[in-house]
Write a protein that holds these residues in place. Sequence first.
Motif, short mmCIF file in Angstrom:
data_model
loop_
_atom_site.label_atom_id
_atom_site.label_comp_id
_atom_site.label_asym_id
_atom_site.label_seq_id
_atom_site.Cartn_x
_atom_site.Cartn_y
_atom_site.Cartn_z
N LEU A 1 181.32 17.97 72.55
CA LEU A 1 181.61 17.24 71.32
C LEU A 1 183.10 16.90 71.26
N ALA A 2 183.42 15.69 70.77
CA ALA A 2 184.81 15.27 70.68
C ALA A 2 185.15 14.87 69.24
N ASN A 3 186.22 15.46 68.74
CA ASN A 3 186.80 15.14 67.43
C ASN A 3 185.83 15.17 66.25
N PRO A 4 185.13 16.28 66.04
CA PRO A 4 184.36 16.40 64.79
C PRO A 4 185.32 16.55 63.61
N GLY A 5 184.99 15.92 62.48
CA GLY A 5 185.85 15.97 61.30
C GLY A 5 185.81 17.33 60.62
N PRO A 6 186.62 17.51 59.57
CA PRO A 6 186.71 18.82 58.91
C PRO A 6 185.38 19.31 58.32
N VAL A 7 184.66 18.41 57.68
CA VAL A 7 183.37 18.80 57.08
C VAL A 7 182.38 19.16 58.18
N VAL A 8 182.36 18.37 59.24
CA VAL A 8 181.40 18.58 60.33
C VAL A 8 181.69 19.88 61.08
N ILE A 9 182.95 20.11 61.47
CA ILE A 9 183.28 21.31 62.24
C ILE A 9 183.05 22.57 61.41
N ASP A 10 183.29 22.47 60.11
CA ASP A 10 183.05 23.61 59.23
C ASP A 10 181.57 23.98 59.21
N LYS A 11 180.72 22.96 59.14
CA LYS A 11 179.27 23.21 59.10
C LYS A 11 178.74 23.65 60.46
N LEU A 12 179.34 23.15 61.53
CA LEU A 12 178.92 23.58 62.87
C LEU A 12 179.18 25.07 63.07
N HIS A 13 180.29 25.55 62.50
CA HIS A 13 180.60 26.98 62.60
C HIS A 13 179.76 27.80 61.64
N ALA A 14 179.55 27.27 60.43
CA ALA A 14 178.76 28.00 59.44
C ALA A 14 177.32 28.20 59.93
N SER A 15 176.81 27.23 60.70
CA SER A 15 175.43 27.32 61.21
C SER A 15 175.35 28.08 62.53
N ASN A 16 176.52 28.47 63.07
CA ASN A 16 176.62 29.19 64.35
C ASN A 16 176.31 28.30 65.56
N PHE A 17 176.20 26.98 65.32
CA PHE A 17 175.92 26.06 66.44
C PHE A 17 177.10 26.01 67.40
N ALA A 18 178.32 26.03 66.84
CA ALA A 18 179.51 25.95 67.68
C ALA A 18 179.58 27.12 68.66
N ASN A 19 179.19 28.30 68.16
CA ASN A 19 179.21 29.48 69.03
C ASN A 19 178.12 29.42 70.08
N SER A 20 176.94 28.92 69.70
CA SER A 20 175.81 28.88 70.65
C SER A 20 176.06 27.88 71.78
N MET A 21 176.75 26.76 71.48
CA MET A 21 177.03 25.79 72.54
C MET A 21 178.32 26.13 73.29
N GLY A 22 179.20 26.91 72.64
CA GLY A 22 180.44 27.32 73.28
C GLY A 22 181.65 26.63 72.67
N ASP A 23 182.60 27.44 72.19
CA ASP A 23 183.82 26.90 71.56
C ASP A 23 184.63 26.03 72.52
N ASN A 24 184.52 26.37 73.80
CA ASN A 24 185.33 25.64 74.80
C ASN A 24 184.75 24.27 75.13
N ARG A 25 183.70 23.84 74.40
CA ARG A 25 183.11 22.52 74.63
C ARG A 25 183.26 21.62 73.40
N ILE A 26 184.23 21.94 72.56
CA ILE A 26 184.56 21.10 71.40
C ILE A 26 186.03 20.71 71.54
N PHE A 27 186.31 19.41 71.58
CA PHE A 27 187.65 18.91 71.87
C PHE A 27 188.15 17.97 70.79
N LEU A 28 189.47 17.82 70.77
CA LEU A 28 190.10 16.95 69.77
C LEU A 28 189.88 15.48 70.08
N THR A 29 189.93 15.12 71.37
CA THR A 29 189.75 13.72 71.76
C THR A 29 188.80 13.63 72.95
N VAL A 30 188.30 12.43 73.18
CA VAL A 30 187.44 12.18 74.35
C VAL A 30 188.25 12.40 75.63
#
Length: 656
Positions: free
Chosen positions: A612-641
Amino acid sequence: MDQSSEVQTKEMGSRSVSSSHHHTLNEPYVHKVGIPPKQNLFKEFKATVKETFFHDDPLRPFKDQTRSRKLILGIQAIFPIFEWARDYNLSKFKGDIIAGLTIASLCIPQDIGYAKLANLDPQYGLYSSFVPPLIYAFMGSSRDIAIGPVAVVSLLLGTLLQNEIDPIKNKVEYRRLAFTATFFAGITQATLGCLRLGFLIDFLSHAAIVGFMGGAAITIALQQLKGFLGIKHFTKKSDIVSVMHSVFASIEHGWNWQTILIGASFLSFLLFAKFLGKKNKKFFWVPAIAPLISVILSTFFVYITRADKQGVQIVNHIEKGINPPSVNQIYFSGDYLLKGFRIGVVAGMIALTEAIAIGRTFASMKDYQLDGNKEMVALGAMNVVGSMTSCYVATGSFSRSAVNYMAGCHTAFSNIVMSGVVFLTLEFITPLFKYTPNAILAAIIISAVLGLIDIEAAVLIWKIDKFDFVACMGAFFGVVFATVEIGLLIAVSISFAKILLQVTRPRTAILGKVPRTTVYRNIQQYPEATKVPGVLIVRVDSAIYFSNSNYIKERILRWLTDEEERLKAASLSRIQILIVEMSPVTDIDTSGIHALDELLRSLEKRDIQLVLANPGPVVIDKLHASNFANSMGDNRIFLTVADAVASCSPKLVEEV
């Protein structure tokens, strides 16, 4: 994480998620995606409500003010006249007097004709240009809008009312229902303003309004053929087929040549006056005063020749005196209560749409702010009071407002001047209109409504958005070939259909790297942009909600399948990484996160990495709240493409 990163994180005031766990001296530093700090639930709800209903911050002027000053500001907020009256001077007074007299000369003949469109006696049109403008002058925030009956609302009201009651056989009941509808039109407008729900009128798109107005203009013009040709027996239907059949069926015995001569002569004069006014702005007063001159000359001509004895239909009697009270005539119970409410809501919304559009147009031309919610309250109040003083639905008239603006009005005092002239007309001049031929009223209305047909706007809509053009033409043909209600229903339906289509079927795009940059853009817009080998970059151009989440997931997988087939046919390396660019994704709900989770599992089965590249504040907050960010891996979310491509496939980037 080094010390400088921690300092940056503190300055951001937010938590961070690592985009890549490690980097060496040879690798570029990869910025982290910030996560906004957790907000208090009540504060978040309060902020959402404020942004939805109070985005213009109406209470800002009241901050840090004394109690007495707050009271004064409160009175000025409800009655803007007390605000602009403080700076009123002789120069503004002169401008408003000239503008008021000019629009009065235009409104008097128009009002008599528009009352006929609503199937009411002529005096009710004049009543509606006496009381409502006075109320608006005290409560309205527009300096340029001229209040009174208008052609489209008069036609709409007349059509809806006669579907319930015959205006000839049951004249009193028809009039009572008209006052009831006007009352509820005012209540609807004021309620929308008080509850700050003005954004609801924006659901009727500009394209739909252009089509509806154009269709209504043609329908109104066709309806005037009865008076223009002197036909006595005319269809009650408004569609073009029925009207033209009625016109040609009476060609042998129904047409009156004297009536046609009067109508055609003065219509030519009125159209020439409009042409002259458009060609030279100095002559703006010519088309404004032309209708009144036409009425005076035609009335005098009929009187001295007694053309009424030769079959020329005349107005006959216009009741003298100002508005009688009509509170006791409004239906507050019985079957007609609901009918009046239904008609009033429809008429009120159309009147509101027209008035707000006119007000905003002239406010932008004079560079001042128009408070839409105040306007709704003012329009609602004037129609409620109007319904109690024998008026039918009044709103802002574009033709009169344009003349008001051109005549040099400065404030709403021009409405008071116009109202005063109408008062004098009702008290002293109405008997003189007895011999006014119906043909001249028809000519005045035809010349007035022709301006509602905006061909240039329709052509521009076609060039910009084909779906908007469908909405425009749907509303136009609905009004012309069916009824005003059908046209309005089509306009609203297509407007909603467009919203639903855009929400449920958002755009997605394949991105490529623009040469000699680290920028990734749509390859259709930038054909020179190159794809990264082994990487598919997809951008989602909307929020991801329950209504579109499944479509977005399937569309991304379809992009992937198409790309894999293309690579296989060309014997190139397969896709190893799928990057989803989320900059345009402003929000995501549980269905959206569930769709991303399904996409992740589907890609894992294909041995493809999701990034994932550049999720906004609302989106990244919900991705963490749902634990999706952890399940896919924090190292696969980036600021830019560019960061995502550089970190996940550095060798591939070097190849490009």
